[in-house]
Design a protein around this motif. Sequence first.
Motif, PDB file in Angstrom:
ATOM      1  N   GLU A 104       0.828  -1.209   0.000  1.00 46.01           N
ATOM      2  CA  GLU A 104       0.000   0.000   0.000  1.00 46.01           C
ATOM      3  C   GLU A 104       0.857   1.251   0.000  1.00 46.01           C
ATOM      4  O   GLU A 104       0.585   2.206  -0.727  1.00 46.01           O
ATOM      5  CB  GLU A 104      -0.933  -0.003   1.208  1.00 46.01           C
ATOM      6  N   SER A 105       1.908   1.268   0.861  1.00 42.90           N
ATOM      7  CA  SER A 105       2.797   2.425   0.923  1.00 42.90           C
ATOM      8  C   SER A 105       4.232   1.932   1.058  1.00 42.90           C
ATOM      9  O   SER A 105       4.483   0.820   1.517  1.00 42.90           O
ATOM     10  CB  SER A 105       2.437   3.330   2.112  1.00 42.90           C
ATOM     11  N   LEU A 106       5.180   2.770   0.690  1.00 48.38           N
ATOM     12  CA  LEU A 106       6.583   2.349   0.724  1.00 48.38           C
ATOM     13  C   LEU A 106       7.127   2.124   2.140  1.00 48.38           C
ATOM     14  O   LEU A 106       7.928   1.213   2.346  1.00 48.38           O
ATOM     15  CB  LEU A 106       7.440   3.371  -0.030  1.00 48.38           C
ATOM     16  N   PRO A 107       6.752   2.914   3.145  1.00 49.90           N
ATOM     17  CA  PRO A 107       7.357   2.711   4.463  1.00 49.90           C
ATOM     18  C   PRO A 107       6.895   1.452   5.201  1.00 49.90           C
ATOM     19  O   PRO A 107       7.556   1.025   6.150  1.00 49.90           O
ATOM     20  CB  PRO A 107       6.917   3.963   5.246  1.00 49.90           C
ATOM     21  N   GLU A 108       5.802   0.832   4.781  1.00 52.17           N
ATOM     22  CA  GLU A 108       5.188  -0.193   5.627  1.00 52.17           C
ATOM     23  C   GLU A 108       5.925  -1.532   5.624  1.00 52.17           C
ATOM     24  O   GLU A 108       5.888  -2.263   6.611  1.00 52.17           O
ATOM     25  CB  GLU A 108       3.730  -0.423   5.197  1.00 52.17           C
ATOM     26  N   ASP A 109       6.552  -1.905   4.518  1.00 57.84           N
ATOM     27  CA  ASP A 109       7.065  -3.270   4.391  1.00 57.84           C
ATOM     28  C   ASP A 109       8.519  -3.284   3.917  1.00 57.84           C
ATOM     29  O   ASP A 109       8.910  -4.121   3.102  1.00 57.84           O
ATOM     30  CB  ASP A 109       6.182  -4.086   3.437  1.00 57.84           C
ATOM     31  N   VAL A 110       9.322  -2.377   4.467  1.00 62.55           N
ATOM     32  CA  VAL A 110      10.726  -2.282   4.078  1.00 62.55           C
ATOM     33  C   VAL A 110      11.452  -3.595   4.362  1.00 62.55           C
ATOM     34  O   VAL A 110      12.224  -4.103   3.530  1.00 62.55           O
ATOM     35  CB  VAL A 110      11.416  -1.114   4.812  1.00 62.55           C
ATOM     36  N   LYS A 111      11.218  -4.187   5.540  1.00 60.41           N
ATOM     37  CA  LYS A 111      11.906  -5.427   5.911  1.00 60.41           C
ATOM     38  C   LYS A 111      11.512  -6.568   4.976  1.00 60.41           C
ATOM     39  O   LYS A 111      12.353  -7.380   4.573  1.00 60.41           O
ATOM     40  CB  LYS A 111      11.581  -5.797   7.354  1.00 60.41           C
ATOM     41  N   GLN A 112      10.238  -6.633   4.636  1.00 62.23           N
ATOM     42  CA  GLN A 112       9.764  -7.720   3.772  1.00 62.23           C
ATOM     43  C   GLN A 112      10.354  -7.595   2.368  1.00 62.23           C
ATOM     44  O   GLN A 112      10.741  -8.593   1.757  1.00 62.23           O
ATOM     45  CB  GLN A 112       8.236  -7.718   3.718  1.00 62.23           C
ATOM     46  N   ARG A 113      10.431  -6.374   1.850  1.00 64.05           N
ATOM     47  CA  ARG A 113      11.006  -6.185   0.517  1.00 64.05           C
ATOM     48  C   ARG A 113      12.497  -6.497   0.513  1.00 64.05           C
ATOM     49  O   ARG A 113      13.024  -7.079  -0.437  1.00 64.05           O
ATOM     50  CB  ARG A 113      10.765  -4.752   0.018  1.00 64.05           C
ATOM     51  N   ALA A 114      13.177  -6.125   1.600  1.00 63.08           N
ATOM     52  CA  ALA A 114      14.613  -6.397   1.680  1.00 63.08           C
ATOM     53  C   ALA A 114      14.890  -7.897   1.704  1.00 63.08           C
ATOM     54  O   ALA A 114      15.866  -8.373   1.112  1.00 63.08           O
ATOM     55  CB  ALA A 114      15.200  -5.725   2.917  1.00 63.08           C
ATOM     56  N   ALA A 115      14.030  -8.633   2.383  1.00 58.80           N
ATOM     57  CA  ALA A 115      14.261 -10.075   2.542  1.00 58.80           C
ATOM     58  C   ALA A 115      13.786 -10.886   1.350  1.00 58.80           C
ATOM     59  O   ALA A 115      14.358 -11.935   1.026  1.00 58.80           O
ATOM     60  CB  ALA A 115      13.572 -10.564   3.815  1.00 58.80           C
ATOM     61  N   HIS A 116      12.731 -10.416   0.662  1.00 56.76           N
ATOM     62  CA  HIS A 116      12.102 -11.240  -0.381  1.00 56.76           C
ATOM     63  C   HIS A 116      12.055 -10.580  -1.750  1.00 56.76           C
ATOM     64  O   HIS A 116      11.609 -11.214  -2.704  1.00 56.76           O
ATOM     65  CB  HIS A 116      10.680 -11.608   0.050  1.00 56.76           C
ATOM     66  N   GLY A 117      12.470  -9.349  -1.854  1.00 53.89           N
ATOM     67  CA  GLY A 117      12.433  -8.651  -3.137  1.00 53.89           C
ATOM     68  C   GLY A 117      11.181  -7.830  -3.329  1.00 53.89           C
ATOM     69  O   GLY A 117      11.234  -6.708  -3.804  1.00 53.89           O
ATOM     70  N   SER A 118      10.039  -8.398  -2.969  1.00 57.85           N
ATOM     71  CA  SER A 118       8.767  -7.674  -3.029  1.00 57.85           C
ATOM     72  C   SER A 118       7.754  -8.429  -2.185  1.00 57.85           C
ATOM     73  O   SER A 118       7.942  -9.610  -1.858  1.00 57.85           O
ATOM     74  CB  SER A 118       8.257  -7.555  -4.471  1.00 57.85           C
TER      75      SER A 118
END
Length: 432
Positions: free
Chosen positions: A213-227
Motif C-alpha cells: 500500500e505504501s513504501l514505508p510499511e514493508d521495508v523489511k519484507q522487501r529487503a528479505a524477499h524482493g517484493s
Amino acid sequence: MRLRAPIVLPCDPACSVLRDAVVDVVDGRISHVGPAATAPEVDLPTRSLTGILMPGLVNTHAHSPMTVLRGMGGDLPLMRWLTEVIWPAEARMTPADVRAGMVLGSVEMLRAGVTTSAEMYFHGAEVASAVLETGARMVLAPAIIDAPGWDWRALLAEIDAWIDTDGLRMGPGERVELGYGPHSAYMLPPEALTAVGESARARGALVQIHVAESLPEDVKQRAAHGSVPALLESAGLVGGRVLAAHAVHLSDSDIALFARHGVSVAHCAGSNAKLASGIARVPDLLRAGVPLGLGTDGPASNDDLDLWEEMRWTAMIARVSTMDSTVLGAVDVLLLATRGGAAALHRDDIGTLAEGAWADMVHVGVDDPAFAGGLDVSDEQLLANLVWAAGSRTVNDVWVAGEQVVADREPTKVDRAAAQAATREITHRLTA
C-alpha cells in the motif's frame, strides 16, 4: 416481480444500453433481462420505474465499522495514522461498537447504490449480524494479525471453525460470504501466511490482504524477499482465491506474478490519494489481465463509502498519471465498479443484470441536473453523464436478492436516524 425502466444497463462486457427494457426476478435471482417489446409473458407483478436500472455497485475493499473513527488523524501519513491514532482507538472498541459502526456503514453504502462490500475487520460475528440487519451483501474477511493481545493461530482457527460449521455463505439470499483477512505481510510472519493459504484453499474461500500500500510499511519484507508479492508466493498464500488490496507499489514482475496466479486487486484510488500512498498502476494491471475492482477503503481513510467517487478518482488519476485522457473512459470505470468488482471477488453471480445472477439492483433517478438532456441522448452521452456528472445523490431505490432495502433514498430495514445516533456516543468515547 418485473421491473420496467426506460434504460436498463446490464453491465455486460459490451456495456449495452437497453431502452424500454424489463428485468424479471424470481426467488431473489434474475430470470430474464431484455427489451420490453420482446419480453416473455409472465405472471409477475410489474413496477414501472423512471430513469435507469443497473446492477448494484461492488465495493471490493472496506473497513466499514470504522464509521465511528471517521475524521481521526485525517492529515497523517498511513503508518503514523495507523500506529498513533487508529490502532489505539480500535483497541478500545467493543463488539457492540463494531456492530453499530457496521450498521451505519452499511446504510451509507446502500444509499449510495453499493449492494456488496468486501469487509476486513475484527469481531466478525457482529459485522455479519449488522449486514444481515440492513439487508446488504458482504464478503467478510475477519481480521488475522500478530500483535500483543492477538494470537493469529487462534484467529485462524476461529474462521476455520465458523466456515466448517455454517458454510461459506449464510443468510437469506446468501447475503454473507465468509473468508480470511490476514492483514498484511508486515503484520504476520510467513508461517501465518502459509497457514492461511492452506485453510482458504481447502475451503474454497477468498483471502483479502493488504499488499504494497505504501513504501514505508514493508521495508523489511522487501529487503528479505524482493517484493511483497514474491513473499506471498514463496509463503504459498497465492494460488486460490486471493484479493490484494491497494497493490500500489508493484513491479512488472509483481504484476506478472498476480496475473499468473489469478490474484485480483482492489484499487482504492481515493484512500491512496488522501494518505499519499502512491498511484497504482491500473492500466498496466488491466493490460496484464489482472482482475481489478474498485474499493473505498475505510471511512476513516477516505473518508466516505461512495463508489461513484471512486469511479471518477480512478479514471482521473489514471489519466493524469499517464497524460492520456483516453486510458480509462466512463464505460471502463462503470464496469470496474460492477462486474469488475465481482470478478475481483472471484464471483460471477453479482455485479451484472444477467439470468441467474442475484437481483442486486439500483434505480438511478434522472430528475437531476446531471441528466440535463434527459434520456433521449446518445448511449455514449448517457453513460458519460451517469459516471462523470451524476453520483450517489441520484440513487433512489435499491434491491438486494430481490428485496427492496432502499426506497426513495431511505433504508427500509433499519432506522437511519437511530443508526446515526447509536454511533455518536461511541465516537465521543473513542476520541475522548
